[in-house]
Design a protein around this motif. Sequence first.
Motif, PDB file in Angstrom:
ATOM      1  N   UNK A 137      53.310 -18.353  23.106  1.00  0.00           N
ATOM      2  CA  UNK A 137      53.032 -19.033  24.380  1.00  0.00           C
ATOM      3  C   UNK A 137      53.828 -18.404  25.507  1.00  0.00           C
ATOM      4  N   UNK A 138      53.989 -17.072  25.450  1.00  0.00           N
ATOM      5  CA  UNK A 138      54.805 -16.400  26.448  1.00  0.00           C
ATOM      6  C   UNK A 138      54.044 -16.070  27.718  1.00  0.00           C
ATOM      7  N   UNK A 139      52.735 -16.322  27.710  1.00  0.00           N
ATOM      8  CA  UNK A 139      51.916 -16.032  28.879  1.00  0.00           C
ATOM      9  C   UNK A 139      52.066 -17.158  29.890  1.00  0.00           C
ATOM     10  N   UNK A 140      52.297 -16.812  31.142  1.00  0.00           N
ATOM     11  CA  UNK A 140      52.519 -17.827  32.178  1.00  0.00           C
ATOM     12  C   UNK A 140      51.312 -18.720  32.385  1.00  0.00           C
ATOM     13  N   UNK A 141      50.106 -18.199  32.095  1.00  0.00           N
ATOM     14  CA  UNK A 141      48.901 -18.989  32.302  1.00  0.00           C
ATOM     15  C   UNK A 141      48.497 -19.776  31.061  1.00  0.00           C
ATOM     16  N   UNK A 142      49.299 -19.687  29.997  1.00  0.00           N
ATOM     17  CA  UNK A 142      49.020 -20.433  28.767  1.00  0.00           C
ATOM     18  C   UNK A 142      49.880 -21.681  28.803  1.00  0.00           C
ATOM     19  N   UNK A 143      49.336 -22.810  29.262  1.00  0.00           N
ATOM     20  CA  UNK A 143      50.164 -23.980  29.509  1.00  0.00           C
ATOM     21  C   UNK A 143      50.247 -24.901  28.296  1.00  0.00           C
ATOM     22  N   UNK A 144      50.978 -25.972  28.456  1.00  0.00           N
ATOM     23  CA  UNK A 144      51.261 -26.873  27.340  1.00  0.00           C
ATOM     24  C   UNK A 144      50.044 -27.610  26.825  1.00  0.00           C
ATOM     25  N   UNK A 145      48.942 -27.624  27.578  1.00  0.00           N
ATOM     26  CA  UNK A 145      47.744 -28.330  27.116  1.00  0.00           C
ATOM     27  C   UNK A 145      47.030 -27.562  26.008  1.00  0.00           C
ATOM     28  N   UNK A 146      47.470 -26.335  25.749  1.00  0.00           N
ATOM     29  CA  UNK A 146      46.859 -25.560  24.676  1.00  0.00           C
ATOM     30  C   UNK A 146      45.737 -24.663  25.132  1.00  0.00           C
ATOM     31  N   UNK A 147      45.523 -24.542  26.437  1.00  0.00           N
ATOM     32  CA  UNK A 147      44.452 -23.668  26.911  1.00  0.00           C
ATOM     33  C   UNK A 147      44.792 -22.222  26.584  1.00  0.00           C
ATOM     34  N   UNK A 148      43.774 -21.451  26.299  1.00  0.00           N
ATOM     35  CA  UNK A 148      43.986 -20.061  25.942  1.00  0.00           C
ATOM     36  C   UNK A 148      44.360 -19.229  27.165  1.00  0.00           C
ATOM     37  N   UNK A 149      45.289 -18.322  26.971  1.00  0.00           N
ATOM     38  CA  UNK A 149      45.735 -17.448  28.057  1.00  0.00           C
ATOM     39  C   UNK A 149      44.761 -16.293  28.237  1.00  0.00           C
ATOM     40  N   UNK A 150      44.867 -15.584  29.360  1.00  0.00           N
ATOM     41  CA  UNK A 150      44.034 -14.397  29.550  1.00  0.00           C
ATOM     42  C   UNK A 150      44.189 -13.385  28.422  1.00  0.00           C
ATOM     43  N   UNK A 151      45.407 -13.257  27.881  1.00  0.00           N
ATOM     44  CA  UNK A 151      45.626 -12.328  26.770  1.00  0.00           C
ATOM     45  C   UNK A 151      44.802 -12.736  25.551  1.00  0.00           C
ATOM     46  N   UNK A 152      44.744 -14.035  25.281  1.00  0.00           N
ATOM     47  CA  UNK A 152      43.985 -14.526  24.127  1.00  0.00           C
ATOM     48  C   UNK A 152      42.479 -14.347  24.326  1.00  0.00           C
ATOM     49  N   UNK A 153      41.992 -14.686  25.520  1.00  0.00           N
ATOM     50  CA  UNK A 153      40.562 -14.549  25.798  1.00  0.00           C
ATOM     51  C   UNK A 153      40.151 -13.071  25.753  1.00  0.00           C
ATOM     52  N   UNK A 154      41.017 -12.214  26.282  1.00  0.00           N
ATOM     53  CA  UNK A 154      40.731 -10.776  26.233  1.00  0.00           C
ATOM     54  C   UNK A 154      40.587 -10.299  24.796  1.00  0.00           C
TER      55      UNK A 154
END
Length: 345
Positions: free
Chosen positions: A92-109
């Motif tokens: 969860x080191x991505x700034x856009x990956x918040x505590x709600x569990x949404x996937x970060x840009x790195x994950x979607x990529x």
Amino acid sequence: MMCTLTLLVEGSRGERDEMQDAHSIVIDLWSLEDKDDSKIEAFKRKRLSFFSVYDGHSGAKAATYCENVLHKNLLNNIQSMLEMKMEGLLDADDALCNSSGELSPKHITRCILDAFKQTNSDFIKIVQKERLKDGCTAVVALLYGDLLYTANLGDSAAILAAETDCRSLKCFPLSKEHTASVYSERMRIQKAGGTVKNGRVEGVIEVSRSIGDAAFKHLGVICTPEIKIDNFSTEKLHPHFVILGCDGLWSKMQKQDVVKFVGDFLSAESTHQAVEEILEQQDLQLPDENLLSVEERVKYKVQRTVRYRKMTVQMAVKALVNEAVKRGSSDNVSALLIFFGKNKF
């Protein structure tokens, strides 16, 4: 960015014997899930919409296969990634990956890259078994909340038309061209043992990235897309529309010319007069508005607005394809226009 989308696709066979283009439009990708997993329901609040154009060559089978499969592979990857996220297996080191569990840009990529890889691998098995030569380019737009992911391989392309501070529409390219004549692409092909003759791999295919094209995969023709991410919630741009198109469109029209053509068409008084005349004819088939209840009137007005937008966008994308043909494009021409509903025409 969370707004109503109005989108239509138009295609022309041109002078070719066969229409080898294909496309996918999935407004709600979540709706295609075949699993009922209540544990990840909380992660589905964000919009997940998928749009794509595929330009086939040496046959239509690759484009048709992608039309039916690529978005499903992507959804499966996203679903699996969400399950891993829920179980604490992802960082969860991505700034856009918040505590709600949404996937970060790195994950979607990663999900997008794996979807392309799996789609190509599975299709290659089919073509080798059936001894097919089919291949296709791909340009994909994925809306995940406020983020727009654009993935492309080959010479299909995507552009964004956005309003700038001077209130004029400007073209912002969302993709890069992958052909054998591009230096970095040519270097990769030659390093893999391939040659580039007259701007084509082994003198045969012009694109340097594709799905399929089994005979050229060991010669540096890869299936890895380039991915661009745009965050409309933070940028000082006002997006109006996105266009995905095959090379039959871009070969005869510059990208800024496309933005101007569509923008002018959408705002032209003659366009809206034509749409209004059609709607008035359709309204004659409906009950007298004075006989409707208040609730029915509200519903009618909403539906008419939707029909108005859809018809206007449909006329615009059809006019765009016709314009490319009129300017001399003899190839298949396909264009997908995504209009963001918060804007006025």
